[in-house]
Design an enzyme around this catalytic site. Structure first.
Site, PDB file in Angstrom:
ATOM      1  CD  GLU A 188      16.719 -48.000   7.426  1.00 38.09           C
ATOM      2  OE1 GLU A 188      16.037 -48.799   7.906  1.00 38.09           O
ATOM      3  OE2 GLU A 188      17.971 -47.760   7.875  1.00 38.09           O
ATOM      4  CG  HIS A 193      27.048 -52.505   4.252  1.00 39.85           C
ATOM      5  ND1 HIS A 193      26.588 -53.707   4.852  1.00 39.85           N
ATOM      6  CD2 HIS A 193      26.909 -51.766   5.265  1.00 39.85           C
ATOM      7  CE1 HIS A 193      25.902 -53.474   6.119  1.00 39.85           C
ATOM      8  NE2 HIS A 193      26.296 -52.153   6.210  1.00 39.85           N
TER       9      HIS A 193
HETATM   10  C1  LIG Z   1      18.597 -51.419   7.538  1.00 39.48           C
HETATM   11  C2  LIG Z   1      19.717 -50.619   8.024  1.00 39.48           C
HETATM   12  N1  LIG Z   1      19.734 -49.564   8.375  1.00 39.48           N
HETATM   13  C3  LIG Z   1      21.023 -48.675   8.851  1.00 39.48           C
HETATM   14  C4  LIG Z   1      22.020 -49.390   8.926  1.00 39.48           C
HETATM   15  C5  LIG Z   1      23.216 -48.761   9.635  1.00 39.48           C
HETATM   16  N2  LIG Z   1      23.473 -49.235  10.705  1.00 39.48           N
HETATM   17  C6  LIG Z   1      24.653 -49.944  11.122  1.00 39.48           C
HETATM   18  S1  LIG Z   1      24.678 -50.533  12.613  1.00 39.48           S
HETATM   19  C7  LIG Z   1      23.634 -49.492  13.076  1.00 39.48           C
HETATM   20  C8  LIG Z   1      23.158 -48.947  14.259  1.00 39.48           C
HETATM   21  C9  LIG Z   1      22.626 -50.472  15.158  1.00 39.48           C
HETATM   22  O1  LIG Z   1      22.365 -49.950  16.474  1.00 39.48           O
HETATM   23  P1  LIG Z   1      22.060 -51.034  17.501  1.00 39.48           P
HETATM   24  O2  LIG Z   1      20.745 -51.949  16.711  1.00 39.48           O
HETATM   25  O3  LIG Z   1      21.754 -50.585  18.782  1.00 39.48           O
HETATM   26  O4  LIG Z   1      23.155 -51.990  17.639  1.00 39.48           O
HETATM   27  P2  LIG Z   1      24.596 -51.720  18.020  1.00 39.48           P
HETATM   28  O5  LIG Z   1      25.412 -51.135  16.969  1.00 39.48           O
HETATM   29  O6  LIG Z   1      24.313 -50.760  19.144  1.00 39.48           O
HETATM   30  O7  LIG Z   1      25.098 -52.865  18.705  1.00 39.48           O
HETATM   31  C10 LIG Z   1      22.971 -48.711  11.949  1.00 39.48           C
HETATM   32  C11 LIG Z   1      22.053 -47.708  12.027  1.00 39.48           C
HETATM   33  C12 LIG Z   1      21.912 -50.942   8.738  1.00 39.48           C
HETATM   34  N3  LIG Z   1      23.144 -51.837   8.873  1.00 39.48           N
HETATM   35  N4  LIG Z   1      20.960 -51.294   8.182  1.00 39.48           N
END
Ligand SMILES: Cc1ncc(C[n+]2csc(CCOP(=O)(O)OP(=O)(O)O)c2C)c(N)n1
Ligand SMILES: [Mg+2]
Lengths: 329, 324
Positions: free
Chosen positions: B59, B128
């Site tokens: 971000e 959130h």
């Molecule tokens: C700083 C931030 N940006 C965006 C999000 C929205 N978000 C929640 S989970 C996620 C994906 C995370 O992917 P990963 O790290 O691969 O974990 P997974 O869900 O696959 O276990 C995102 C972008 C967030 N929670 N925090």
């Protein structure tokens, strides 16, 4: 396609340890299944992220820790909490926002904190747990302790600057941190290769001189072996390690996600690599327990979790007058 | 006139902006959210797929990349999803984008649009549910836009994309499904023009974002008690149309300021200050402030409801202002 390696053989661990890891994985699987059902029936506020499929990375890593060691988890963190010893009833109650939840219903699934067991918390912010873990390792060093801290994060967090900043600091200060990436191939609805550059993920740790390896995250024995090495290395004062566990979430990003962005063939192939099938096979092949005993273990896990659901669901809500408590300490 | 929900109208405003200006580009996906309205985004992808990029979860960098692109002549629209993710980009919003025009002595501007969903959304918990626009408003150089209806969303989005300033379009995610007739053609709504959403005689409720919808509901309830409530939607927090607010309070003589940001240093506080310092003598009773109490947003549904400055709190505040 995921940057997954094919399983490179798999180390073998002590039979009793394997049995106990298998049992913990079963408990996580069926805890998550119970949460899935509760969420589908509308009992879980907000969005909930389940870790079914990733049990081996949760359990194999944490099995290499002592009780006094720390973990920092992420939004897909129920398995980490359970592997670190969280009471499942309190965890379930927290996920439902109940007064008897581990954080009094204030935090929900994404911010479960369990200081009694060295769990700095699941975290709603991608990459949020990484600096917390490095900080806990810094605190351990300051108090002259050799406690180790593991941070779990997803492949999505690989592209947060904070990870690289923390790896740098952990390396220059030789902090007792183990960076564990649970690479399940997707961050939300985006495939890792679409947003993650470079031929080598371990390379992202190696540039800081951090021992880094990519392993089969569906094989709890391989995960444990890598963790054992990294934890011992950290405890001996040599500094951080980086482990990338290739794994797969069997469910969607959150309950309700239909996973239309995934390829069916790929999903089927990963399903066959279910970490529970793998460890069950290893247990019976090594003659550690009978197939009947393994089946019974699974029944026990199912009963344990299913038996909690109604009670937790009907538990009381936090009282209105507690609203402003704990804003300041 | 076609019917559109707020998500569709936002997308429509964006589509007109991209048609009008070849420099406009999109960074991000899920612009219409991930809820039932998400498919509104498809039209944008179909017409302008080649002008959309899906960034990694980075971000801070993405915000500044957007700002840099804007400084170099592009007109990026940067989508964040949940507003709190843009906390990662605090420096980039506040200290870079917002300051560029001033620091360059007017040589440069940063016409970037940041798009965020804020607010209590049901089970978002402490991390959130943030509504950061009062904090953004505490910094000169940013324009802050809070659409509450499909028509406004389209016209304000168009102005945001045409603006030469860094602009934050931030809306409560729960409003995305609101539906009304929206002109099919291209149009813009200027910033700094509040709108009287409902005429009333007894008390002015000055509100923004989600609270406008709650205030209209409160006005319906109070009408049955014989209280006539005027509802003013500020629409843009920066610039703020103090004239329209003051005119309303001069008419009714009573004021309730309501908004989802925190009570302390929040939007409602600023609204009251802007009236009290300009038209103190117009007030027949003490103004009433409704905002989020000073606690993180709890996960538990009943506790969450208790921090939400919803309809009932507005009803109570109006009664107090009118000494009922
Ligand atoms: C700083 C931030 N940006 C965006 C999000 C929205 N978000 C929640 S989970 C996620 C994906 C995370 O992917 P990963 O790290 O691969 O974990 P997974 O869900 O696959 O276990 C995102 C972008 C967030 N929670 N925090
Ligand atoms: Mg992932």
């Amino acid at each position: 396609m995921n940057k997954a390696l094919k399983n490179a053989g798999g180390a073998s661990v002590d039979g009793r340890l394997l049995l106990s890891m298998h049992r913990t994985m079963l408990r996580i699987r069926h805890f998550e299944e119970t949460i899935r059902r509760l969420a589908a029936s509308g009992a879980v506020p907000g969005l909930v992220h389940l870790c079914a499929g990733q049990e081996a990375t949760n359990v194999g890593i944490i099995a290499a820790l002592e009780d006094r060691d720390f973990i920092a988890s992420h939004h897909r963190g129920h398995g980490h909490c359970i592997a670190k010893g969280a009471p499942v009833e309190g965890l379930m109650a927290e996920i439902l926002g109940k007064a008897s939840g581990m954080c009094g219903g204030r935090s929900g699934s994404m911010h479960v904190i369990d200081m009694e067991r060295g769990n700095l918390g699941t975290n709603g912010i991608v990459g949020g747990g990484i600096p917390l873990a490095a900080g806990a390792a810094l605190a351990a060093r300051a108090r002259g302790s050799d406690d180790v801290c593991v941070c779990f994060f997803g492949d999505g967090a690989l592209n947060q600057g904070l990870l690289h900043e923390c790896m740098n600091m952990a390396a220059i200060w030789k902090l007792a941190v183990v960076f564990v990436c649970e690479n399940n191939g997707y961050g939300e609805f985006t495939a890792i290769d679409d947003v993650t550059a470079g031929p080598s993920l371990p390379g992202r740790g190696e540039v800081f001189g951090i021992p880094s390896e990519m392993i089969d995250g569906m094989d709890v024995q391989a995960v444990y072996a890598a963790a054992r090495k990294a934890v011992d290395y950290a405890r001996a004062g040599h500094g951080p390690s980086f482990i990338i566990c290739n794994t797969w979430r069997f469910g969607g990003h959150h309950v309700g996600d239909k996973q239309e962005y995934k390829d069916d063939e790929e999903t089927r192939a990963w399903r066959l690599r279910d970490p529970l099938l793998r460890s069950a096979k290893a247990l019976s092949a090594a003659g550690i327990v009978s197939e009947e005993a393994i089946a019974q273990m699974e029944q026990d896990a199912i009963s344990e979790m299913a038996a909690l659901a109604d009670g937790v669901r009907n538990g009381s809500e936090p009282a209105a007058q507690t609203l402003l408590e704990h804003v300041y300490g | 006139m076609p019917q559109m929900n707020l998500a569709e109208a936002l997308i429509d405003g964006l589509i007109w902006s991209l048609r009008a200006d070849p420099r406009a580009t999109i960074i991000g996906r899920g612009i219409a959210g991930h809820g039932p309205e998400h498919a509104a985004e498809d039209r944008l992808k179909q017409e302008f797929g080649s002008r959309i990029i899906d960034p990694p979860t980075s971000e801070a960098a993405v915000a500044q990349l957007g700002t840099g692109a804007a400084m170099a002549g592009a007109r990026p629209f940067v989508h964040y999803g949940t507003a709190v993710f843009a906390y990662e980009a605090w420096n980039q919003f506040i200290n870079e984008a917002a300051n560029i025009h001033y620091m360059s002595n007017g040589q440069l501007s940063a016409p970037v649009t940041f798009h965020l969903f804020h607010g209590i959304r049901g089970g978002g918990g402490p991390q959130h549910s943030g509504s950061p626009y009062a904090m953004y408003a505490n910094n000169p150089g940013l324009e802050i836009v809070l659409p509450t209806s499909p028509r406004d969303a389209k016209g304000l989005m168009r102005s945001a994309m045409a603006s030469n300033n860094p602009t934050i379009v931030i809306q409560n995610a729960q409003l995305l499904g609101l539906t009304e007739d929206v002109p099919a053609e291209d149009y813009s709504i200027p910033f700094g023009k509040a709108v009287v959403k409902r005429d009333g005689r007894d008390v002015s409720v000055i509100a923004c974002s989600r609270s406008v919808i709650d205030a209209l509901e409160a006005a319906d309830i109070l009408e049955k008690e014989g209280l006539s409530v005027e509802v003013v939607d500020i629409r843009t927090l920066a610039p703020l149309d103090v004239d329209t607010i003051v005119a309303s309070v001069e008419k009714t003589g009573r004021m309730v300021a309501v908004d989802e940001t925190y009570e302390i240093c929040g939007v409602a506080s600023e609204l009251i200050a802007s009236v009290v310092t300009r038209a103190f003598s117009a007030l027949k009773t003490q103004p009433v402030r409704v905002g989020r109490p000073m606690t993180p947003v709890p996960f538990s549904p009943p506790l969450e409801a208790a921090v939400n400055p919803g309809t009932q709190k507005i009803v109570d505040a109006c009664r107090r202002a009118c000494k009922r």
